[in-house]
Scaffold this motif. Sequence first.
Motif, PDB file in Angstrom:
ATOM      1  N   LEU A  13       0.853  -1.187   0.000  1.00 10.92           N
ATOM      2  CA  LEU A  13       0.000   0.000   0.000  1.00 10.92           C
ATOM      3  C   LEU A  13       0.889   1.237   0.000  1.00 10.92           C
ATOM      4  CD1 LEU A  13      -2.601  -1.167   2.679  1.00 10.92           C
ATOM      5  CD2 LEU A  13      -2.704  -1.424   0.182  1.00 10.92           C
ATOM      6  N   CYS A  62       0.110  -0.797  -4.866  1.00  6.65           N
ATOM      7  CA  CYS A  62      -1.156  -0.077  -4.931  1.00  6.65           C
ATOM      8  C   CYS A  62      -0.885   1.383  -4.564  1.00  6.65           C
ATOM      9  CB  CYS A  62      -2.162  -0.729  -3.986  1.00  6.65           C
ATOM     10  SG  CYS A  62      -3.859  -0.303  -4.352  1.00  6.65           S
ATOM     11  N   ASN A  89      -4.130   3.500  -6.335  1.00  6.31           N
ATOM     12  CA  ASN A  89      -4.647   3.340  -4.979  1.00  6.31           C
ATOM     13  C   ASN A  89      -6.043   3.941  -4.867  1.00  6.31           C
ATOM     14  OD1 ASN A  89      -2.884   5.914  -5.031  1.00  6.31           O
ATOM     15  ND2 ASN A  89      -4.213   6.230  -3.243  1.00  6.31           N
ATOM     16  N   SER A  94      -7.968   0.361   3.522  1.00  4.80           N
ATOM     17  CA  SER A  94      -8.856  -0.806   3.403  1.00  4.80           C
ATOM     18  C   SER A  94      -9.431  -0.929   1.998  1.00  4.80           C
ATOM     19  CB  SER A  94      -9.983  -0.739   4.435  1.00  4.80           C
ATOM     20  OG  SER A  94     -10.853   0.351   4.176  1.00  4.80           O
ATOM     21  N   THR A  97      -6.669  -2.224  -0.259  1.00  5.48           N
ATOM     22  CA  THR A  97      -6.446  -3.647  -0.019  1.00  5.48           C
ATOM     23  C   THR A  97      -7.547  -4.471  -0.669  1.00  5.48           C
ATOM     24  OG1 THR A  97      -5.294  -3.203   2.060  1.00  5.48           O
ATOM     25  CG2 THR A  97      -6.186  -5.420   1.763  1.00  5.48           C
ATOM     26  N   VAL A 112       0.061  -8.383   2.839  1.00  7.25           N
ATOM     27  CA  VAL A 112      -0.156  -6.951   2.679  1.00  7.25           C
ATOM     28  C   VAL A 112       0.787  -6.221   3.625  1.00  7.25           C
ATOM     29  CG1 VAL A 112      -1.809  -5.038   2.889  1.00  7.25           C
ATOM     30  CG2 VAL A 112      -2.577  -7.259   2.007  1.00  7.25           C
ATOM     31  N   THR A 114       3.051  -2.056   3.883  1.00  2.00           N
ATOM     32  CA  THR A 114       2.984  -0.649   3.488  1.00  2.00           C
ATOM     33  C   THR A 114       4.316  -0.173   2.923  1.00  2.00           C
ATOM     34  OG1 THR A 114       3.539   0.038   5.747  1.00  2.00           O
ATOM     35  CG2 THR A 114       1.191  -0.112   5.190  1.00  2.00           C
ATOM     36  N   ALA A 185     -11.323  -8.130   4.443  1.00  5.13           N
ATOM     37  CA  ALA A 185     -11.044  -6.856   3.771  1.00  5.13           C
ATOM     38  C   ALA A 185     -12.329  -6.065   3.574  1.00  5.13           C
ATOM     39  CB  ALA A 185     -10.352  -7.089   2.437  1.00  5.13           C
TER      40      ALA A 185
END
Length: 195
Positions: A13, A62, A89, A94, A97, A112, A114, A185
């Motif tokens: 992310l 993302c 993104n 959330s 994801t 997942v 960051t 998710a």
Amino acid sequence: MSGPTTSFTAVVLAGDRSPGDSLARAADVCCKALTPVGGTPMVLRVLDALDGAREIEGIILCGPPRSAIDQEQRLRARIGSGQVKWLENKATPSSSTHYALQTLPDHIPVLVTTADHALLNSKMVDYFCAKAGETGGDIVVGLAPHELVVEAYPNTKRTAIRLRDGAYCSCNLFAFLTPRARRVAEFWRKVESQR
């Protein structure tokens, strides 16, 4: 329920939660993911850790926005070569994801993390993925004892999550191991929208 039998796909992310991130401003970069640590943008440090991990087969990034990617030649090259798949993104972690998970087959286990996880390394990734797979669970969240984090990184300020048996820090590592995990998710999106 048994753990995953295939390698993980990693989802990183990399979207800023709000425009004008203070860390990005201080580093004079267009987004937090490009903030340099030791001369290397954080997102590249994370991608290097994932690329070197035995448990990771594919990587999806993302975010950050395409305009930010265009400003970092090394990131642009990885995406252009297909080494990293880029997705735009969404508005929240959330939602990003959930969106990334929808692009993958349900049977693929997903890690997942960051883009600002600048101290992540391949050994940590492999350890977490292997241990997560052994749990037999649907989803695994990485936590570390707060005192252990403070001992290892005495100059850092970390939020402690107080649980019955002690204080813990989030490791920003989440394993979605089964098709049922994808529902988490969706639930996360609902909870986040009610904050």
